[in-house]
Each structure stands twice: as structure tokens, then as C-alpha cells.
Design an enzyme around this catalytic site. Structure first.
Site, PDB file in Angstrom:
ATOM      1  N   ASP A  44      12.390  12.227 -15.034  1.00 53.72           N
ATOM      2  CA  ASP A  44      12.616  11.402 -13.849  1.00 53.72           C
ATOM      3  C   ASP A  44      13.307  12.164 -12.731  1.00 53.72           C
ATOM      4  OD1 ASP A  44      11.542   9.301 -15.377  1.00 53.72           O
ATOM      5  OD2 ASP A  44      13.484   9.033 -16.331  1.00 53.72           O
ATOM      6  N   HIS A  72       5.045   9.045 -13.473  1.00 51.69           N
ATOM      7  CA  HIS A  72       5.163   9.784 -12.218  1.00 51.69           C
ATOM      8  C   HIS A  72       4.876   8.862 -11.061  1.00 51.69           C
ATOM      9  CE1 HIS A  72       4.315  13.781 -14.438  1.00 51.69           C
ATOM     10  NE2 HIS A  72       5.409  13.186 -14.818  1.00 51.69           N
ATOM     11  N   ARG A 179      -2.539  16.905 -39.465  1.00 51.72           N
ATOM     12  CA  ARG A 179      -3.980  17.177 -39.398  1.00 51.72           C
ATOM     13  C   ARG A 179      -4.887  16.119 -40.009  1.00 51.72           C
ATOM     14  NH1 ARG A 179      -2.476  22.294 -42.272  1.00 51.72           N
ATOM     15  NH2 ARG A 179      -0.890  20.743 -42.765  1.00 51.72           N
ATOM     16  N   ARG A 347      18.695   3.724 -16.473  1.00 48.79           N
ATOM     17  CA  ARG A 347      18.922   5.111 -16.888  1.00 48.79           C
ATOM     18  C   ARG A 347      20.410   5.432 -16.885  1.00 48.79           C
ATOM     19  NH1 ARG A 347      14.366   6.893 -12.701  1.00 48.79           N
ATOM     20  NH2 ARG A 347      12.543   6.274 -13.916  1.00 48.79           N
TER      21      ARG A 347
HETATM   22  P1  IMO Z   1       8.901  11.589 -17.066  1.00 51.27           P
HETATM   23  O1  IMO Z   1       7.634  12.333 -17.059  1.00 51.27           O
HETATM   24  C1  IMO Z   1      12.505  10.122 -19.023  1.00 51.27           C
HETATM   25  C2  IMO Z   1      12.613  10.230 -23.422  1.00 51.27           C
HETATM   26  C3  IMO Z   1      12.666   8.819 -23.980  1.00 51.27           C
HETATM   27  C4  IMO Z   1      13.402   9.074 -25.287  1.00 51.27           C
HETATM   28  C5  IMO Z   1      12.847  10.418 -25.728  1.00 51.27           C
HETATM   29  C6  IMO Z   1      11.729  10.334 -26.749  1.00 51.27           C
HETATM   30  O2  IMO Z   1       8.816  10.211 -16.480  1.00 51.27           O
HETATM   31  O3  IMO Z   1      10.025  12.364 -16.475  1.00 51.27           O
HETATM   32  P2  IMO Z   1       9.223   9.488 -26.627  1.00 51.27           P
HETATM   33  O4  IMO Z   1       8.682   8.122 -26.314  1.00 51.27           O
HETATM   34  O5  IMO Z   1       8.739  10.555 -25.728  1.00 51.27           O
HETATM   35  O6  IMO Z   1       9.094   9.845 -28.079  1.00 51.27           O
HETATM   36  O7  IMO Z   1      10.805   9.341 -26.384  1.00 51.27           O
HETATM   37  O8  IMO Z   1      12.367  11.052 -24.558  1.00 51.27           O
HETATM   38  N1  IMO Z   1      11.514  10.478 -22.453  1.00 51.27           N
HETATM   39  C7  IMO Z   1      11.652  10.412 -21.122  1.00 51.27           C
HETATM   40  N2  IMO Z   1      12.696  10.083 -20.353  1.00 51.27           N
HETATM   41  N3  IMO Z   1      11.360  10.492 -18.433  1.00 51.27           N
HETATM   42  C8  IMO Z   1      10.299  10.875 -19.181  1.00 51.27           C
HETATM   43  O9  IMO Z   1       9.189  11.345 -18.642  1.00 51.27           O
HETATM   44  C9  IMO Z   1      10.403  10.811 -20.586  1.00 51.27           C
HETATM   45  N4  IMO Z   1       9.584  11.071 -21.620  1.00 51.27           N
HETATM   46  C10 IMO Z   1      10.266  10.878 -22.738  1.00 51.27           C
HETATM   47  O10 IMO Z   1      13.387   7.962 -23.138  1.00 51.27           O
HETATM   48  O11 IMO Z   1      14.770   9.228 -25.049  1.00 51.27           O
HETATM   49 MG    MG Z   2      10.106   8.687 -16.689  1.00 55.59          MG
END
Ligand code: IMO
Ligand code: MG
Length: 466
Positions: A44, A72, A179, A347
């Protein structure tokens, strides 16, 4: 490359009537050649805005990791687009958007996104390509994701929860590594094979998921393999026009010297190898992930733009050394609208952590930094940046691997005077208040990579270059 393959390259698509575009891309403070954009914190950071700017200068936009756990957002004029799987390059009609082999694709999720985009006048056709090697998120992955977090939370205590997005990302990547229980996008195109495969996979999943549900005292309705196979074969039919060999497509693009832009999802501190493990996501989110996740040869990326928000945010569990639990943290959350694009969760917010960003900039081989979120800090009397970690009386030289250490260490802050002037209308770096520039330049020195872009708002015209 054969003639047939060449002619199957996606054709240009019609310009959408509703999305306005910059008339002509200005000069970028980057070298020519291929580029990657990745977040250097916990996600983020505002990657979408920089990807959107860089897209104008590239021919292909390629996702290489993650799934629809990513969110995004791109703001064009007054319109805001929230994308999860489809590369944000889709908002430009003449770019080819590729979902690489390293991505995990949720078929109903991506179909919904395509539909949403089409309804808003954004054409999605031969400009979107999905790797036949990308893995499929199946419905049971989402159930498994939730059950796993809950079972572990129950067994070990809530503070151990990863707090995933619940999108089935981890279980899907786990099956990829296992796999025998994995399904790839190409396999959605053969309904008979899919049914055969899901018959034994679903048998295994039902045993496993039923056991976890029982542990939690929850009802569990077993998955029906035939129904699931039929449902996903249906998605396969709808997605068939997009699915293909993106490895060959990208190799051809490299041969033709087309410019590629790799769009990282999630962020480096969530990288499965290098992040704050186990509180990470399940893919390689640093720029190096582009090589394996998009099947391009090592060294083919010239510019790596690391995105750094001038404060820190994190969703889900795990250590965050600079987290704020006070009114300033709440102020930043409200002003920065720090609520998840994917899950809507508030957040966690904290000060800029320069120890962590120096580590991730190095890890990703960042050649330039784009800073975001500066405007959110307007009006704060004091700005802070973490410049060191103290642990058991000693200063740590490097970013520690152990989450126990990360959660117990003490951040060392350097304080800076804040600025009161609104900056969203600044159109050149030198127009920024001196205090804002001092904060940026200190961060730049500390990270050791030039900050070439400074975002003063979320719109396309609010990115200053230097
Ligand atoms: P963008 O692309 C913020 C965090 C989740 C969780 C950890 C694992 O929007 O920046 P998951 O569902 O991936 O197995 O969760 O990772 N997380 C993110 N936090 N922005 C993201 O993506 C995230 N992708 C995963 O909140 O703590
Ligand atoms: Mg995010």
C-alpha cells in the site's frame, strides 16, 4: 519464433472514450530499457500511481507475483480504479498487459474485474494475456486460508495469526510447491482433464478441511469435485481468449526491443524469503521476483523503482518497529485513508522506517525511489524517521531475520520540523516547503538511492520529478 506465433501477438485496442490520458509522456528521470516497480515497505505504498506514470513510456505491463491479495488504485481525474489482478496498464488502450507465471489467478475474481472495467469503458480484449503456467486459486483455497489462520490462532494464540487477506493466496502457492494438488491456468482449458484431476484433489482437501473445521467446532460442507470442475471449466471457457504462452510472448517482446514494465504486487517486507517471515505473503515480491515470475532472463531490467511512503503502514499481523498507537497514528490513518483496498481493514500506521527501507532498496536493487504520502504529513509539528534499531543494549547493523527480535527492538528516531503548507498544488520540487524537502533529502541519503519522484497527491499530475 514461428509465423503463427507472431501473428497471435495481441492487436491494439480501441481507445476508451471515458478514461482521459496524458497527451504525451514527458521525460522520465530514468534510463531507457525495461523497468520494475516494487513496494519497499509492507504494501500500500501507492505503487499504482507510479506504474500508471511509467506505463506511458513502456509497451508491456507485466505482473509477476501475488494474486488478488494486492490492491492497486489509480486515480485518473475524478475517477478511481481499484485493480487486484489485472495490471493497471489496462487503463491505457495501447499497452499489452501480462499476468505472468508467478501470479496466482482467482478466475471469478479476474472475470469480475474485467466486467467492471468494461462497464466503465475500459476495453479488455487481446490487450490482456494470462500465462498458462500461472496457478489457479480454487474455492477450497479460500476456505483453507481462513480455517488455517483460525486453527492456528486457536492453538497458539491470536497474536500468532498472519491475518491474511483470506483470498486463498498462501494455500494456492503451497499447492504449487506440493505439485500434485495444484492446477495451472492452462489446465482450465481441458474440462475432462480438470474433472479427473479435481476428483482426487478434492478428496484430499475435504479430509483436511473437515478436520480443521471440526477442530473449530464449525460446520463443513464437503466440496463436490464434479460441480467444482464444471464451475471452473466454465471460467476456463470465458478466460480462454486471454490464456496462453506469455513466456514466448515476452521473449519475443525482448527480441523486438519492446519496453517492458514489471508491476510488483505486495511489497518487499512481505517477501516470502526476505520479509518479516512468517508474517509475509507467499511470493517473491522484490524486484528479483520478476525474473522467475515473468520468465525474463536475469539482467533484463534496467530501472528498478522502489516505492517508499513517507510513513509506514501495515495490514495484518507481524512486527512493525515504528508502529504508532497514539493520536498521531490515528491522524495519519484518517488523513491517508489507510483502510485496505482489498479487505477494508484499518491499516496499522507508523513513522518512516529507514533501516527497513535501506534493506529492501538494496534487496530489490532499486535504482530510483518514488516517495509517496508526503502530503499526509502536512500539519504535523514534528516528523520522525527511524534511523537505527537498538536491541538488548546494542545497535543492530542489519535488518534482523527473527520476528521476535523485530518485535522487541527499540527504534531510534531522528526528529525533523514539520510543515504546515498544503503541498498538493506544488508542481516542481523546489516549490515544496523547505522542511518537506529536508525530510525527503534525509531519507534519500539514508536509503542511499536517489528519490527521483515525489508524489504530492494521488493524481497523475501530482508527481514531481527531480
Ligand atoms: P498491495 O499490492 C498490504 C499482507 C496481508 C497479510 C499478509 C499475508 O496492495 O500493496 P496473504 O493474503 O497475502 O497471504 O496475506 O500479507 N498483504 C498485504 N498488505 N498490501 C498488500 O498488497 C498485501 N498483500 C498481502 O495483510 O498480513
Ligand atoms: Mg493493499
Amino acid at each position: 519464433m514461428s509465423k503463427t506465433k507472431r501473428s497471435s501477438a495481441p492487436a491494439r485496442t480501441r481507445r476508451s472514450a471515458r478514461v482521459s490520458r496524458p497527451a504525451r509522456p514527458g521525460r522520465l528521470p530514468l534510463a531507457s530499457g525495461n523497468s520494475a516497480v516494487c513496494g519497499l515497505q509492507w504494501g500500500d505504498e501507492g505503487k499504482g500511481q507510479i506504474v500508471d506514470l511509467l506505463t506511458a513510456h513502456h509497451d508491456y505491463v507485466v505482473r509477476f507475483n501475488g494474486g488478488n491479495n494486492a490492491g492497486h488504485s489509480v486515480q485518473i481525474g475524478e475517477e478511481r480504479f481499484a485493480l487486484h489482478l489485472v495490471p493497471s496498464g489496462i487503463l491505457y488502450p495501447d499497452k499489452i498487459c501480462v499476468i505472468g507465471n508467478g501470479v496466482v489467478v482467482d478466475p471469478p475474481g479476474i472475470l469480475e474485474e474485467i466486467k467492471g472495467l468494461s462497464q466503465r469503458g475500459v476495453k479488455v480484449g487481446s490487450n490482456l494475456r494470462i500465462s498458462d503456467r500461472a496457478h489457479v486459486v480454487l474455492t477450497y483455497h479460500k476456505v483453507q486460508d481462513k480455517l488455517m489462520d483460525d486453527v492456528l490462532g486457536k492453538a497458539r494464540g491470536d497474536e500468532t495469526r498472519i491475518g491474511t487477506t483470506g483470498r486463498g493466496i498462501g494455500p494456492c502457492y503451497a499447492d504449487k510447491a506440493l505439485r500434485s494438488t495444484a492446477v495451472r491456468m492452462g489446465e482450465l482449458l481441458d474440462a475432462d482433464r480438470l474433472r479427473q484431476k479435481l476428483t482426487y484433489i478434492v478428496e484430499v482437501k475435504n479430509i483436511m478441511l473437515q478436520g480443521m473445521a471440526r477442530q473449530l467446532g464449525r460446520e463443513y460442507t464437503p466440496f463436490d469435485a464434479a460441480a467444482l470442475a464444471e464451475e471452473f471449466a466454465g471460467y476456463g471457457r470465458q478466460l480462454a481468449p486471454y490464456i496462453g504462452d506469455t513466456t514466448a510472448l515476452l521473449h519475443q517482446a525482448l527480441d523486438e526491443k519492446r519496453r517492458l514494465l514489471f508491476e510488483g504486487a505486495n511489497a518487499a517486507l512481505l517477501d516470502v524469503d526476505h520479509g518479516t517471515y512468517p508474517f509475509v505473503t507467499s511470493s517473491c515480491c522484490s524486484a528479483s521476483g520478476a525474473y522467475s515470475g515473468a520468465a525474463v532472463p536475469g539482467g533484463s531490467i534496467r530501472n528498478v523503482v522502489g516505492i517508499v511512503k513517507m510513513y509506514t503502514s501495515r495490514v495484518g499481523g507481524g512486527p512493525m518497529p515504528t508502529e504508532m498507537f497514539d493520536a498521531t497514528g490515528e491522524h495519519i490513518r484518517q488523513v491517508g485513508k489507510e483502510f485496505g483496498t482489498t479487505t477494508g481493514r484499518p491499516r496499522r500506521c507508523g513513522w518512516l522506517d529507514l533501516v527497513a527501507t535501506r534493506y529492501t532498496a538494496r534487496l530489490s536493487g532499486a535504482t530510483a525511489i518514488a516517495s509517496t504520502g508526503l502530503a499526509v504529513l502536512t500539519g504535523l509539528p514534528v516528523l520522525k524517521a527511524c534511523v537505527g534499531y537498538r536491541y538488548q543494549g546494542a545497535t543492530l547493523e542489519n535488518f534482523p531475520a527473527d520476528t521476535e527480535v523485530l518485535s522487541r527492538l527499540e527504534p531510534v528516531y531522528r526528529e525533523f520540523p514539520g510543515f504546515d503548507e498544503p503541498i498538493s498544488d506544488c508542481r516542481a520540487y523546489k516549490q515544496l516547503p523547505a522542511a518537506a524537502r529536508r525530510f525527503i533529502e534525509f531519507a534519500e541519503d539514508s536509503i542511499g538511492v536517489p528519490i527521483r519522484f515525489v508524489c504530492v497527491g494521488r493524481r497523475r499530475d501530482q508527481i514531481l520529478t527531480r
